[in-house]
Write a protein that holds these residues in place. Structure first.
Motif, PDB file in Angstrom:
ATOM      1  N   ASN A  70     -13.936 -29.073  37.791  1.00 33.72           N
ATOM      2  CA  ASN A  70     -13.024 -28.324  36.913  1.00 33.72           C
ATOM      3  C   ASN A  70     -13.768 -27.557  35.822  1.00 33.72           C
ATOM      4  OD1 ASN A  70     -13.668 -30.529  35.309  1.00 33.72           O
ATOM      5  ND2 ASN A  70     -11.612 -30.765  34.485  1.00 33.72           N
ATOM      6  N   ALA A  88      -9.722 -36.360  35.451  1.00 32.04           N
ATOM      7  CA  ALA A  88      -9.706 -34.896  35.341  1.00 32.04           C
ATOM      8  C   ALA A  88     -10.054 -34.205  36.661  1.00 32.04           C
ATOM      9  CB  ALA A  88     -10.671 -34.447  34.244  1.00 32.04           C
ATOM     10  N   HIS A  95      -3.898 -39.040  41.194  1.00 35.04           N
ATOM     11  CA  HIS A  95      -3.964 -38.555  39.804  1.00 35.04           C
ATOM     12  C   HIS A  95      -2.760 -39.052  39.013  1.00 35.04           C
ATOM     13  CE1 HIS A  95      -3.018 -35.543  36.603  1.00 35.04           C
ATOM     14  NE2 HIS A  95      -4.248 -35.867  36.264  1.00 35.04           N
ATOM     15  N   ARG A  99      -3.099 -41.566  35.932  1.00 37.21           N
ATOM     16  CA  ARG A  99      -2.669 -41.066  34.626  1.00 37.21           C
ATOM     17  C   ARG A  99      -1.632 -42.016  34.012  1.00 37.21           C
ATOM     18  NH1 ARG A  99      -2.957 -35.618  31.820  1.00 37.21           N
ATOM     19  NH2 ARG A  99      -1.153 -35.697  30.489  1.00 37.21           N
ATOM     20  N   GLY A 239     -14.362 -36.091  27.430  1.00 42.74           N
ATOM     21  CA  GLY A 239     -13.203 -35.262  27.086  1.00 42.74           C
ATOM     22  C   GLY A 239     -12.960 -35.154  25.593  1.00 42.74           C
ATOM     23  N   GLY A 240     -13.249 -36.249  24.871  1.00 44.87           N
ATOM     24  CA  GLY A 240     -12.735 -36.318  23.513  1.00 44.87           C
ATOM     25  C   GLY A 240     -13.748 -36.231  22.395  1.00 44.87           C
ATOM     26  N   PHE A 289     -11.714 -23.805  31.756  1.00 43.38           N
ATOM     27  CA  PHE A 289     -11.708 -24.839  32.792  1.00 43.38           C
ATOM     28  C   PHE A 289     -11.543 -24.093  34.100  1.00 43.38           C
ATOM     29  CE2 PHE A 289     -11.226 -27.955  29.440  1.00 43.38           C
ATOM     30  CZ  PHE A 289     -11.928 -29.034  29.967  1.00 43.38           C
ATOM     31  N   ARG A 291     -10.601 -24.214  38.700  1.00 39.21           N
ATOM     32  CA  ARG A 291      -9.996 -24.835  39.877  1.00 39.21           C
ATOM     33  C   ARG A 291     -10.593 -24.191  41.129  1.00 39.21           C
ATOM     34  NH1 ARG A 291      -8.433 -27.656  36.232  1.00 39.21           N
ATOM     35  NH2 ARG A 291      -6.288 -28.120  35.624  1.00 39.21           N
ATOM     36  N   GLY A 343      -5.142 -27.105  27.471  1.00 42.40           N
ATOM     37  CA  GLY A 343      -4.752 -26.876  28.857  1.00 42.40           C
ATOM     38  C   GLY A 343      -3.239 -26.893  29.001  1.00 42.40           C
ATOM     39  N   HIS A 347      -2.654 -31.675  34.355  1.00 43.94           N
ATOM     40  CA  HIS A 347      -3.882 -32.210  33.752  1.00 43.94           C
ATOM     41  C   HIS A 347      -3.925 -32.004  32.239  1.00 43.94           C
ATOM     42  CE1 HIS A 347      -6.171 -33.397  37.334  1.00 43.94           C
ATOM     43  NE2 HIS A 347      -5.582 -32.374  37.938  1.00 43.94           N
ATOM     44  N   CYS A 349      -4.248 -32.217  28.471  1.00 40.72           N
ATOM     45  CA  CYS A 349      -5.143 -33.170  27.802  1.00 40.72           C
ATOM     46  C   CYS A 349      -4.460 -34.490  27.437  1.00 40.72           C
ATOM     47  CB  CYS A 349      -5.714 -32.529  26.547  1.00 40.72           C
ATOM     48  SG  CYS A 349      -6.768 -33.654  25.627  1.00 40.72           S
TER      49      CYS A 349
HETATM   50  C1  HEM Z   1      -8.050 -32.959  29.662  1.00 44.12           C
HETATM   51  C2  HEM Z   1      -9.175 -30.118  25.875  1.00 44.12           C
HETATM   52  C3  HEM Z   1      -9.486 -34.067  23.022  1.00 44.12           C
HETATM   53  C4  HEM Z   1      -9.320 -36.834  26.983  1.00 44.12           C
HETATM   54  C5  HEM Z   1      -8.250 -31.865  28.863  1.00 44.12           C
HETATM   55  C6  HEM Z   1      -8.020 -30.490  29.274  1.00 44.12           C
HETATM   56  C7  HEM Z   1      -8.344 -29.699  28.207  1.00 44.12           C
HETATM   57  C8  HEM Z   1      -8.767 -30.559  27.126  1.00 44.12           C
HETATM   58  C9  HEM Z   1      -8.269 -28.166  28.136  1.00 44.12           C
HETATM   59  C10 HEM Z   1      -7.514 -30.015  30.648  1.00 44.12           C
HETATM   60  C11 HEM Z   1      -8.634 -29.970  31.680  1.00 44.12           C
HETATM   61  C12 HEM Z   1      -8.187 -29.439  33.021  1.00 44.12           C
HETATM   62  O1  HEM Z   1      -7.022 -29.034  33.170  1.00 44.12           O
HETATM   63  O2  HEM Z   1      -9.019 -29.385  33.947  1.00 44.12           O
HETATM   64  C13 HEM Z   1      -9.385 -30.952  24.783  1.00 44.12           C
HETATM   65  C14 HEM Z   1      -9.651 -30.494  23.437  1.00 44.12           C
HETATM   66  C15 HEM Z   1      -9.727 -31.600  22.634  1.00 44.12           C
HETATM   67  C16 HEM Z   1      -9.521 -32.758  23.473  1.00 44.12           C
HETATM   68  C17 HEM Z   1      -9.811 -29.028  23.031  1.00 44.12           C
HETATM   69  C18 HEM Z   1      -9.961 -31.715  21.141  1.00 44.12           C
HETATM   70  C19 HEM Z   1      -9.679 -30.782  20.269  1.00 44.12           C
HETATM   71  C20 HEM Z   1      -9.428 -35.165  23.836  1.00 44.12           C
HETATM   72  C21 HEM Z   1      -9.495 -36.545  23.387  1.00 44.12           C
HETATM   73  C22 HEM Z   1      -9.480 -37.320  24.517  1.00 44.12           C
HETATM   74  C23 HEM Z   1      -9.375 -36.427  25.668  1.00 44.12           C
HETATM   75  C24 HEM Z   1      -9.582 -36.975  21.925  1.00 44.12           C
HETATM   76  C25 HEM Z   1      -9.518 -38.806  24.650  1.00 44.12           C
HETATM   77  C26 HEM Z   1      -9.514 -39.664  23.699  1.00 44.12           C
HETATM   78  C27 HEM Z   1      -8.959 -36.017  28.035  1.00 44.12           C
HETATM   79  C28 HEM Z   1      -8.755 -36.505  29.401  1.00 44.12           C
HETATM   80  C29 HEM Z   1      -8.366 -35.389  30.168  1.00 44.12           C
HETATM   81  C30 HEM Z   1      -8.373 -34.246  29.273  1.00 44.12           C
HETATM   82  C31 HEM Z   1      -8.917 -37.941  29.883  1.00 44.12           C
HETATM   83  C32 HEM Z   1      -8.004 -35.364  31.662  1.00 44.12           C
HETATM   84  C33 HEM Z   1      -6.488 -35.378  31.829  1.00 44.12           C
HETATM   85  C34 HEM Z   1      -6.046 -35.249  33.288  1.00 44.12           C
HETATM   86  O3  HEM Z   1      -6.807 -34.742  34.100  1.00 44.12           O
HETATM   87  O4  HEM Z   1      -4.910 -35.670  33.604  1.00 44.12           O
HETATM   88  N1  HEM Z   1      -8.681 -31.881  27.546  1.00 44.12           N
HETATM   89  N2  HEM Z   1      -9.339 -32.322  24.768  1.00 44.12           N
HETATM   90  N3  HEM Z   1      -9.339 -35.139  25.206  1.00 44.12           N
HETATM   91  N4  HEM Z   1      -8.723 -34.662  28.008  1.00 44.12           N
HETATM   92 FE1  HEM Z   1      -8.925 -33.509  26.364  1.00 44.12          FE
END
Ligand code: HEM
Length: 415
Positions: A70, A88, A95, A99, A239-240, A289, A291, A343, A347, A349
């Motif tokens: 991704n 992700a 998924h 999730r 991710g975070g 990101f 696909r 996003g 998926h 976030c």
């Molecule tokens: C997914 C951005 C903070 C965990 C995503 C995606 C984006 C994103 C754009 C989508 C990816 C995709 O569609 O391929 C961000 C931004 C953050 C942030 C800009 C902070 C400003 C966090 C935090 C965590 C986290 C704090 C965990 C504590 C995840 C996880 C996914 C994800 C596990 C995968 C979700 C899935 O595939 O169902 N994030 N994220 N993110 N993010 Fe974040």
């Protein structure tokens, strides 16, 4: 119109050291679904720059998959080794089920507790820095908050946190152009081993943290494998950590550059939640990101063939004038603010709530403890084709004695 994209190599991190405002604007206008030709041994890929088209691809998990990667780096390399295991880069039934399991650890009650710790940590770090007068905001404040949050979610013992922070820096940090690949790989393996040990411990004595939730989780009657558990712990760091860190650093830099907006925030003329959304739109730390297309389809009227790589550029979508009035103006009070920083679709976030809490607690601490602040020395940009922002931001604060005194009073009362 493909000549536009011939001049810009979006796979090359060096490209993002230049200002691409004009490039994105012209692309949205003239070639919104553009073919980025193969270059330097890399295959070609589609570049989607309009907000509506980006949302359409995100929504469509029938014609598009994340299971071949991704991010540009994995998509161009031909896949992601964690596909089908890490949230992700897993799709469909697995998924959804994974999730659901992970969301148990993100229940409002669990998040409330983590958010309270974010608040305490942020206030302490900002108050100390403001009292010192100067700091490197990236190093002294921002690098501690998201990792602390993730460590809380995972239930990492306090004694291991510094160790984990140093490993994640070595594994992921993208601020050095010559960052050693071997060191990064070794650090990544050590993190995975560390989580392996924690998984074993939590199996024996479960708590209510993410690791325990994963250790007790089942999909179709079967427990997750140890690899799946470990990879999904690691995915919270990937991710975070850096995304939130870069958003906070950008918040300080941007507010220092926009004194009138800072004054609105300080005077309480704009809500913290609303302001945090504009900070997140403005920073857009994850630039893209991506696909892979599964069946021949169309995006924005352009034919995309099965097997094609499609990249979705938040840095462009978040400046699309058809969605944002005056998109190049930083307006803390902006509503609505339909940014795609986190996003969209299946998926979306998982950590969006926490990312928002981290930014708004930072704004709250800044306006309580500091009257004003400025960038006090040379800054350093990170080097990446995925993330954007700064890894060093020297800042000088003008303290707010009343805010600081009140903070010490309440802390004194708590002890
Ligand atoms: C997914 C951005 C903070 C965990 C995503 C995606 C984006 C994103 C754009 C989508 C990816 C995709 O569609 O391929 C961000 C931004 C953050 C942030 C800009 C902070 C400003 C966090 C935090 C965590 C986290 C704090 C965990 C504590 C995840 C996880 C996914 C994800 C596990 C995968 C979700 C899935 O595939 O169902 N994030 N994220 N993110 N993010 Fe974040």
């Amino acid at each position: 119109m493909t000549e536009l994209i011939h001049d810009v190599d979006l796979a090359d991190p060096q490209t993002f050291h230049s200002d691409l405002t004009d490039f994105w604007e012209r692309l949205r206008e003239n070639d919104p679904v553009a073919w980025h030709p193969p270059r330097g041994g890399n295959p070609g890929f589609w570049v989607v720059s309009r907000h509506a088209d980006i949302m359409a691809v995100y929504r469509d998990n029938v014609n598009f998959t994340s299971e071949r990667g991704n991010l540009l780096v994995t998509l161009l390399a031909g896949g992601d080794s964690a596909a089908g295991q890490m949230l992700a880069v897993t799709d469909g039934h697995r998924h959804r089920e994974l999730r659901k399991i992970m969301l148990t650890a993100f229940s409002p009650r669990a998040l409330e507790r983590v958010a309270e710790r974010v608040r305490e940590n942020t206030r302490r770090l900002v108050a100390e820095a403001v009292e010192r007068g100067t700091c490197d905001f990236a190093e002294d404040i921002a690098s501690h908050i998201p990792m602390g949050t993730i460590a809380d979610l995972l239930g990492v013992p306090a004694s291991d946190r510094e160790f984990l922070l140093s490993l994640t820096k070595a594994a992921l940090s993208s601020d050095a152009e010559d960052a050693g690949e071997v060191d990064a790989l070794m650090a990544r393996n050590e993190i995975l081993l560390y989580f392996g040990e924690l998984v074993e411990q939590r199996r024996a004595a479960p708590g209510d943290d993410v690791i325990s939730v994963l250790a007790g989780g089942e999909i179709d009657g079967k427990s997750l494998t140890e690899d799946e558990m470990v990879l999904n712990c690691y995915s919270l760091i990937i991710g975070g950590d850096e995304t939130s860190r870069l958003s906070m650093i950008d918040a300080v830099r941007t507010l220092a550059d926009h004194p009138a907006q800072w004054q609105l925030l300080r005077d309480g003329d704009v809500g913290l939640g609303t302001a945090a959304e504009e900070i997140l739109r403005w920073a857009t730390p994850a630039m893209h990101f991506g696909r892979t297309c599964l069946t021949d389809t169309e995006v924005g009227g352009v034919r995309i063939a099965a097997g094609d790589i499609v990249t979705l550029w938040h840095s462009s979508g978040n400046r699309d004038a058809s969605v944002f009035d005056d998109p190049y103006t930083f307006t803390l009070g902006r509503t609505p603010n339909k940014h795609i920083t986190f996003g969209y679709g299946p998926h979306f976030c998982l950590g969006a709530y926490l990312g928002r809490v981290e930014v708004s607690e930072l704004l709250s601490a800044l306006r309580t403890f500091s009257r004003a602040f400025e960038v006090a020395g040379p800054t350093r940009r990170i080097h990446s084709n995925f993330l954007t922002g700064f890894s060093s931001l020297p800042v000088r604060f003008e303290p707010d004695p009343a805010g600081l005194a009140q903070y010490h009073e309440t802390r004194g009362a708590k002890v």
